[in-house]
Design a protein around this motif. Structure first.
Motif, PDB file in Angstrom:
ATOM      1  N   LYS A 158       0.751  -1.177  -0.059  1.00 36.59           N
ATOM      2  CA  LYS A 158      -0.036   0.016  -0.100  1.00 36.59           C
ATOM      3  C   LYS A 158       0.903   1.232  -0.030  1.00 36.59           C
ATOM      4  O   LYS A 158       1.950   1.191   0.451  1.00 36.59           O
TER       5      LYS A 158
ATOM      6  N   ASP B 250      -4.559   5.930 -10.313  1.00 42.18           N
ATOM      7  CA  ASP B 250      -5.245   7.080  -9.471  1.00 42.18           C
ATOM      8  C   ASP B 250      -4.455   7.389  -8.070  1.00 42.18           C
ATOM      9  O   ASP B 250      -4.216   8.496  -7.744  1.00 42.18           O
ATOM     10  N   VAL B 251      -4.051   6.326  -7.674  1.00 41.69           N
ATOM     11  CA  VAL B 251      -3.234   6.273  -6.227  1.00 41.69           C
ATOM     12  C   VAL B 251      -1.969   7.032  -6.542  1.00 41.69           C
ATOM     13  O   VAL B 251      -1.411   7.969  -5.984  1.00 41.69           O
TER      14      VAL B 251
ATOM     15  N   SER C 290      -1.784   1.686  -8.591  1.00 42.26           N
ATOM     16  CA  SER C 290      -2.711   2.205  -9.204  1.00 42.26           C
ATOM     17  C   SER C 290      -2.813   3.306  -9.745  1.00 42.26           C
ATOM     18  O   SER C 290      -2.044   4.345  -9.142  1.00 42.26           O
TER      19      SER C 290
ATOM     20  N   GLY D   8      -4.041   3.886  -0.806  1.00 43.23           N
ATOM     21  CA  GLY D   8      -4.363   2.808  -1.601  1.00 43.23           C
ATOM     22  C   GLY D   8      -3.339   1.982  -2.123  1.00 43.23           C
ATOM     23  O   GLY D   8      -2.162   2.042  -1.851  1.00 43.23           O
ATOM     24  N   GLU D   9      -3.738   1.258  -3.119  1.00 36.38           N
ATOM     25  CA  GLU D   9      -2.885   0.143  -3.773  1.00 36.38           C
ATOM     26  C   GLU D   9      -1.528   0.740  -4.615  1.00 36.38           C
ATOM     27  O   GLU D   9      -1.906   1.657  -5.141  1.00 36.38           O
TER      28      GLU D   9
ATOM     29  N   GLU E  86      -2.291  10.712  -7.091  1.00 35.83           N
ATOM     30  CA  GLU E  86      -2.489  11.381  -6.006  1.00 35.83           C
ATOM     31  C   GLU E  86      -0.948  11.513  -5.229  1.00 35.83           C
ATOM     32  O   GLU E  86      -0.750  12.434  -4.576  1.00 35.83           O
TER      33      GLU E  86
ATOM     34  N   THR F 169      -3.993   5.315   4.988  1.00 37.57           N
ATOM     35  CA  THR F 169      -3.599   4.479   3.632  1.00 37.57           C
ATOM     36  C   THR F 169      -3.940   5.180   2.709  1.00 37.57           C
ATOM     37  O   THR F 169      -5.484   5.990   2.608  1.00 37.57           O
TER      38      THR F 169
ATOM     39  N   THR G  45      -6.406  -0.295 -11.612  1.00 38.67           N
ATOM     40  CA  THR G  45      -7.939  -1.043 -11.153  1.00 38.67           C
ATOM     41  C   THR G  45      -9.133  -0.138 -11.715  1.00 38.67           C
ATOM     42  O   THR G  45     -10.109  -0.507 -11.457  1.00 38.67           O
ATOM     43  N   SER G  46      -8.799   0.904 -12.534  1.00 38.33           N
ATOM     44  CA  SER G  46      -9.536   1.756 -13.138  1.00 38.33           C
ATOM     45  C   SER G  46     -10.253   1.627 -14.532  1.00 38.33           C
ATOM     46  O   SER G  46     -10.411   2.192 -15.334  1.00 38.33           O
TER      47      SER G  46
END
Length: 866
Positions: free
Chosen positions: A270, A301-302, A299, A295-296, A305, A293, A834-835
């Motif tokens: 994470k 999007d993560v 990813s 996120g993964e 960020e 946390t 994941t999106s």
């Protein structure tokens, strides 16, 4: 009774109290957020008794006395990009400011980037000679290239250029860089949160087995170092609930952090945020606690960020007090007293497809005397953003819009950015106009500056404008006539700039094709430039130079300008040597000689060679910097790349706060508005310029990180593995090093090291020639600037970590295996996105959206890029 009172009221530490609560309710997980200020819970496995690892800091009163007496110096400690083991502190020496180098963990003595520290200078014999430090920088640059990614545009800004400080002192024999050591912390300035991941050796072998191939490169060394740290400092505590884990920040300027947690297994894989609490003298690393946390890891999007967090890009929604400064959505733009009505002129804009924040528009008409009137019209942002208001303070803090591949983060709210300030077609808009009377030979007769109202007759794309430039003359076509006249003048303005010594530089440019549903990249392509790009750029440069001169005449010590320092000669040594191998001499006596020598370096059967030289020349220079004219000598105002004595930014106030300041200075200079009080203070202007430089650099790095992330996503797809042509940039001729060379792949803007790891470093058949920048094996030789064929693919290092790899395909070098070990070409932790859109058996093609390299309709490659 006393016994009952003792039972009810017993002293407990916060951690002990939390532990009791968690025993009653294990779901609480409160232990993770308890700050750590002692070292008993973070002891090294191998230490039976705690001993000081670092020299204890002096007490505050001793630091204060030492600073006052001149024994110590106080300042902010700054880590150099890419490392936590090399820092500097800026101190005062009389009227000058000097950067003192602090090198090594013992001398840094537990200080973290941003802390206010007290330092003692080392004796002069421990100072570093300037030339020796340049060699160290070269070694560091070579190490950075080992983990490749998106090719850089410019060199890293030096301390001298970035902070206007000296970094060398003449000791009577040579120029030396002073060194020192931290003796105490005046004030801790830990950031609120640090982003990164927990590292553990638990289950590591399982993850290693999933790698597609073992790599013998720098990454393996880094993993070994992390293994050692984890083995030494990862501890399961006697309470049976908590474990001290090692946290590695994404920002390499931050040392590893020891974090005590109850949820190690849940945090693995994470991206998390932690806070640093303390750094005792008996702890190798700082102590911190878990915050949240994100996120993964991997990813899209993560990771987006993460890059925004790490580059400190403001991305929160605009607060209510800022939105309260906006005009109503049904605001009507009408002619005001004092504005020049230019709505009858054939004004038009030229921008990338889909551009919504249109800062500028142009016009060019024929005057009765045969001359032209050419105009640059810039969005009048200061009409809506008044000095000192909440919206102005927010814009000053953000300082710039940030362009990522899949999104844009605006400096101003969207009502201004994409509507009222955007010079869209077929609507009235307020503007700040620069109007020139110009002869057909591009001789400027006169110039005026006016607050105006305009009505753009067309919002053209570069392709549309190029079509008008190329089409036959048509007196009936007003738009085409204006574009053709502008293009004619632009060619002549450009010729004059080049003759004066302006450089034509280059950088790798790519654009992404994005899926319209998921915004995932499906392809990456080279970015095509047209003459129309150069047309707009010429007029933006002319407006910026013209406004800079006007503002400087009226406010010689308060002008907000932009300088580009002459490059360090040592930075060009490598390029000069490489160009010599191809029979070309690079002259760097001044920008004019450099420009001429680059123009002459042409290989007829390889048109990319000249662009490659220009890319490498750009990297030998530091980026330009904002500054207040009162802080520098006039000789230091010069913009080297443009060969301009004075230059500023005026043409993009929607997305740059520097331009907002210049608009206010210009309005005061022509007498239409008074100068805001804060722009009369040199100290305030210094702080503004420092923030603008910092934010501008951060936005560039965030954009580049976004490109790197999306490039990895492209090559992670089902058809990601590709073969492509590449050019050799550098050859490692070190006799003891593994045979390798660095390449750039023009189509994708990727730069990376190709390792010939099937050959031993001491193989007698290897021929290395440092003068010719070549490496050979038997009948095959690879030289700098040679074109080679490489395979680009993604290697899975761990479950959630991927890296872009480069393998040599052609020419065949020795007994080359069919699938080589490769070289890391991207250190981004990566896209395990994941999106993605739901799968479908329907074979209909999806609509595609094109985005430039650095984001949504980015314009910096032709408007005010300097």
């Amino acid at each position: 009774t006393k016994e009952e009172i003792k039972l009810l009221y017993r002293p407990l530490s916060v951690r002990a109290y939390i532990t009791e609560l968690e025993q009653e309710n294990p779901e609480l997980s409160l232990s993770d957020v308890v700050a750590q200020f002692g070292t008993s819970n973070a002891s090294s496995k191998n230490q039976s008794t705690k001993e000081n690892v670092y020299t204890p800091h002096l007490h505050q009163h001793m630091l204060s006395l030492g600073v006052k007496s001149g024994e110590y110096f106080q300042g902010h400690i700054r880590a150099e990009r890419g490392t936590c083991d090399k820092c500097y502190v800026t101190v005062r020496q009389g009227e000058d400011r000097v950067a003192v180098s602090i090198v090594g963990s013992q001398d840094i003595n537990r200080a973290v980037d941003g802390d206010v520290v007290a330092i003692a200078l080392n004796s002069v014999d421990q100072w570093v000679e300037d030339a020796a430090d340049d060699k160290d920088l070269k070694k560091n640059d070579d190490k950075k290239k080992e983990v490749a990614g998106i090719a850089a545009d410019t060199a890293e800004p030096s301390i001298r250029d970035e902070s206007n400080v000296m970094d060398t002192i003449d000791d009577g024999m040579s120029m030396r860089k002073p060194t020192g050591r931290v003796v105490g912390i005046v004030r801790r300035n830990f950031r609120k949160n640090y982003c990164g991941s927990i590292y553990t050796i638990k289950g590591k072998n399982k993850k290693k087995s999933q790698s597609k191939g073992k790599k013998k490169d720098k990454e393996e060394t880094e993993v070994s170092e992390r293994d050692l740290i984890a083995q030494t400092h990862e501890i399961e505590h006697p309470d049976g609930l908590t474990t001290t884990c090692v946290f590695f920040a994404v920002d390499p300027r931050i040392p590893p952090v020891l974090v005590r947690t109850t949820q190690r297994e849940r945090l693995l894989g994470k991206r998390i945020l932690i806070a640093i609490d303390s750094w005792p003298a008996d702890s190798h690393y700082p102590l911190g606690h878990y915050v949240k946390t994100m996120g993964e890891t991997g990813s899209k999007d993560v990771e987006t960020e993460v890059l925004l967090h790490e580059h400190n890009i403001p991305c929160a929604p605009f607060p209510a007090k800022v939105l309260a400064c906006l005009p109503p959505e049904d605001y009507k733009i009408e002619l005001e007293e004092g504005r020049l009505d230019l709505r009858g002129l054939p004004v038009l804009s030229i921008d990338p497809p889909g551009c919504k924040d249109i800062d500028d528009a142009l016009h060019c008409i024929v005057l009765p005397n045969g001359n032209y009137q050419a105009g640059v019209h810039i969005a009048d942002v200061t009409h809506y953003v008044k000095a000192g208001t909440p919206i102005d303070l927010e814009a000053a803090n953000r300082s710039t819009s940030t362009y990522l591949v899949n999104k844009r983060l605006d400096m101003l709210p969207s009502l201004l950015t994409t509507d009222l300030c955007s010079l869209k077609g077929n609507v009235d808009r307020f503007a700040f106009s620069v109007l020139w009377e110009v002869t057909p030979d591009a001789e400027i007769i006169n110039v005026e500056f006016k607050k105006s109202i305009i009505h753009s007759i067309a919002a053209l794309t570069y392709q549309q404008a190029q079509g008008m430039i190329d089409q036959p003359d048509d007196d009936e076509d007003i738009q085409a006539g204006a574009v053709k006249r502008l293009a004619s003048l632009a060619r002549k303005f450009r010729a004059k700039r080049i003759a004066a010594g302006a450089l034509t530089l280059a950088s790798p440019e790519v654009k992404f094709v994005l899926d319209s549903e998921s915004l995932n990249p499906t392809d990456v392509q080279s970015y095509q430039l047209f003459e129309a790009n150069a047309l707009v750029e010429e007029f933006m440069l002319l407006a910026n130079v013209t406004v800079g001169k006007k503002v400087l005449r009226h406010y010689p010590t308060l002008a907000v300008l932009r300088r580009h320092p002459a490059p360090n000669r040592a930075m060009f040594d490598g390029l000069i040597s490489k160009a010599k191998c191809k029979g070309f001499a690079i002259n760097i006596e001044d920008s004019k000689r450099l420009a001429d020598s680059l123009d002459e370096a042409v290989v007829e059967d390889d048109p990319y060679f000249n662009k490659l030289l220009r890319i490498l020349s750009t990297r030998c220079m530091s980026p330009a910097q904002y500054f207040c004219s009162g802080e520098y000598k006039p000789t230091d105002w010069h913009h080297y790349g443009l060969a301009a004595p004075v230059y500023t930014h005026f043409t993009s106030p929607i997305r740059r706060y520097a331009d907002v300041c210049v608009h206010r200075l210009l309005a005061a200079a022509i007498g239409v508005e008074s100068l805001p009080v804060h722009l009369s203070s040199k100290s305030h202007l210094h702080d503004l310029a420092a923030n603008m430089n910092r934010r501008h650099r951060s936005a560039q790095l965030a954009g580049r990180a976004s490109v790197q992330l999306h490039t990895l996503i492209v090559f992670s797809g089902d058809n990601g593995e590709k073969e492509e042509n590449a050019y050799v940039l550098d050859v490692d001729t070190n006799e003891s090093a593994e045979p390798s060379f660095t390449v750039i792949v023009p189509r994708y803007g990727i730069e990376g090291r190709v390792r010939l790891s099937h050959l031993a470093a001491d193989d007698r058949n290897i021929r290395r020639d440092s003068d010719k920048h070549s490496i050979g094996y038997k009948d095959t030789t690879i030289r700098v600037f040679d074109q080679v064929r490489v395979k680009i693919y993604v290697n899975v290092v761990q479950e959630t970590q991927k890296e872009l790899m480069l393998d040599l395909v052609h020419p065949v070098f020795g007994d080359q295996p069919q699938v080589s070990n490769g070289a890391s070409a991207d250190a981004t932790e990566a896209p395990n996105d994941t999106s993605k859109s739901p799968k479908s058996n329907t074979k209909l093609p999806k609509r595609k959206v094109e985005q430039s390299k650095s984001g949504s309709a980015r314009k910096s490659r032709r408007k005010g890029r300097n």
